[in-house]
Structures are given as structure tokens and as C-alpha cells.
Design a protein around this motif. Sequence first.
Motif, mmCIF file in Angstrom:
data_model
loop_
_atom_site.group_PDB
_atom_site.id
_atom_site.type_symbol
_atom_site.label_atom_id
_atom_site.label_comp_id
_atom_site.label_asym_id
_atom_site.label_seq_id
_atom_site.Cartn_x
_atom_site.Cartn_y
_atom_site.Cartn_z
ATOM 1 N N GLN A 233 0.382 4.297 -2.553
ATOM 2 C CA GLN A 233 0.133 5.684 -2.156
ATOM 3 C C GLN A 233 1.084 6.644 -2.866
ATOM 4 O OE1 GLN A 233 0.332 5.898 2.113
ATOM 5 N NE2 GLN A 233 -1.765 5.167 2.388
ATOM 6 N N LEU B 32 0.828 -1.206 0.000
ATOM 7 C CA LEU B 32 0.000 0.000 0.000
ATOM 8 C C LEU B 32 0.864 1.258 0.000
ATOM 9 C CD1 LEU B 32 -2.747 1.393 0.178
ATOM 10 C CD2 LEU B 32 -2.663 1.062 2.666
ATOM 11 N N PRO C 81 -1.898 0.620 7.711
ATOM 12 C CA PRO C 81 -1.673 1.498 6.552
ATOM 13 C C PRO C 81 -0.692 2.614 6.857
ATOM 14 C CG PRO C 81 -3.795 1.964 7.577
ATOM 15 C CD PRO C 81 -3.256 0.739 8.253
#
Length: 356
Positions: free
Chosen positions: A178, A174, A333
Motif C-alpha cells: 500500500q 500488504l 488488511p
Amino acid sequence: MDGTDGARGTGPTMAAVAREAGVSVPTVSKVVNGRLGVAPETRRRVALAARRLGYARPTAPDPVARRPLVELVTGGLDRPGTAAVLQAVERAASGRGFGLLVSVVPPPERWRDATPDWLPQPRRRPAGGLLFHVRGLPPRVYGRLLEHGTRFVMVDPETAPPDEVPWVATANRLAGAQAADHLLALGHRRIAVLTGPDGSPADRARVAGLRARLAGAGVAVPNALVRPGEPGRGSARRAVGELLARIDGRPTAVFVSSDTLAAAVLLEAAARGVRVPDELSVVAFGEPSPDWACAPALTTVCRPVAELAAEALALLLDGAVRAQQGPHWVELPPVLRLGSSTSPPAEAHLGEAARR
């Protein structure tokens, strides 16, 4: 946190003994508390320094000193992000009524021929257990810890531990996604990647996440624009220099997948007269370090350090209950922190000027 004297008085402190002996405060703490993991010569030097200074281990009652301990085992206090992890773990432990002991262990390459002597013995384990903030552990070390029933959790390892070992980590795939989303939103299409020096699974996951998100937007990252950042700033700068010297489509942005390499990107860009972010946008992964205390401030995909610490401690202290509720590993995250090292590519600025 362990490493300061339990009852402050007018006598010498552990910090004074550490300065006298030329060692760290955690090392002095280990010696005066009779813990393992200190070389005989170092132990002798600390003892002599304590005797010269007249240091005496505090014995006065102290509610803080009597708190149960959690031990944070790290690969070095100078590692990127270690200070932030240490502070976050200390806050989380204090909130649960625990003190913190910090141990610094040698690099894994020194463990090849024997089981490390710093591993806690059954009678010397801290009541709360151990948190390991290291890149990973050799299989026999995991085996030793599990064999002795040691309660421990891995904090953001670069390599996933065995199935029976609990761990918390940043969602690395992730993190790459991003970075890709941010650069795509700015209009970048020629994006290079500088990978970490060790090619760890976590590093590969970040790169895979970036490439997958870019591919979904119809943007490919040719292998020629992916360069490994070898150990040492000089090697990293050479890799960046090769990317910036390209005449067949120099990248307008670079994703730096390891937090140890971002300074090298900025230095090489400056040396070549490439302006950041006007001519090159830079997105890094990790935590800002002293090397990054320069202009421009980096746009960074940051580890969720506070959340990692809290979750690791929860796994450690509530492990039996948590194990019944699901898997004993957690990915959290990351957080994109915008700096001034990214902007739309130069051609976007030119197009806008032409429209005016």
C-alpha cells in the motif's frame, strides 16, 4: 475495565493508592485481588499505601464487577499503539458482556532463565481467557500456556506463534504494498526504506511487500537505500542523515517500516533543511503517537486496530466453533491514512512549471 473501583463511594480509590505507592493502577488491582505477577517489595508498598489511606476493597453488589473477565496482557502501556489496542479490546469485550483486566509484563529478555511468575495459574485464569499484545513469547511460555489448557490469542505479534496457537495480525506484506502504491501514484521512483530496529519477520514482510510492488512497476530499491533503524532515536537519525546526505541520487521519498522511527525522520529532515513533503515524502507504518504530534501530519499505513480487537475476541470466545471452520489465524488488511507528509517529487513540480 479493571483498574477502577467496582463501587464508587467517598473513600480512597485504587488510583489514589497507586499514586501513593508510586505504581500503576493495574498493579494495585493485582494486589487487592490477590493475583500473581507482583514483586514482593511492590506488593508490600501497595499494602502499606492502602492501609495509610484507609482503602477498602469494594464489596457492594455491582453487575459490572460481576461480569466475566478477559485479560489483556501487554508489554507496556507506553508501547506504540497499545492505548489504541486497549481501547478497542475494551469496547469489543464490553459488547460481548465481558469486563477487561489489564496486565503489564516485563520485557522478554527477563524471562530467559525461568518461566515467568506472572503466567496465570489454572485457578486464577479469567473466565474469558487471555489476549497477548506482545511482540512474541518464548517457546517455553507458549508450551506452559498450552500445557495448562489456557485459552489465549496473540494480537498482532511481530513473530508468528506455533501452529496450534490462534492469532490475528495485520497483513504486513500488504502494508508495504500500500505504501508503494501511494508513492508510485505520486510519481516517486527513488524510494528509501528505514526498517524497524529488531528486524522482526513482520518488519521484513512490510519491506518485502514494498519492494515487490515497486519491482512490478519497474522500480528497484538498491540496498544502499535500505537502512536499519537501530534502537534509540539518535541512531535512527544517523541512518536518515546518511540517506539525505547522498549526492548520487538522494531519495525523494522514504518508507518508515516501524512506528517507533517516524519522528526521527521528521526531526533529521528538519535539521538538514530538507522540506517535507516538498523535498522528501514520508510514509510510516503504525499508529500516530505523541511523538508525531507535529507538522506535517504523517501519511500512515495504519493497523486495523478495531478489527484486530474484534477478531481476536471472537477467536478467544468462539474458538471451538471457529477451529472447525478453518485456520485459527487471521490477517487483516491495513488502512492507508493520508496526511500532509507526501506529495509528488520536486522534479514533477519543476516539470509542471516548465510546461506552463
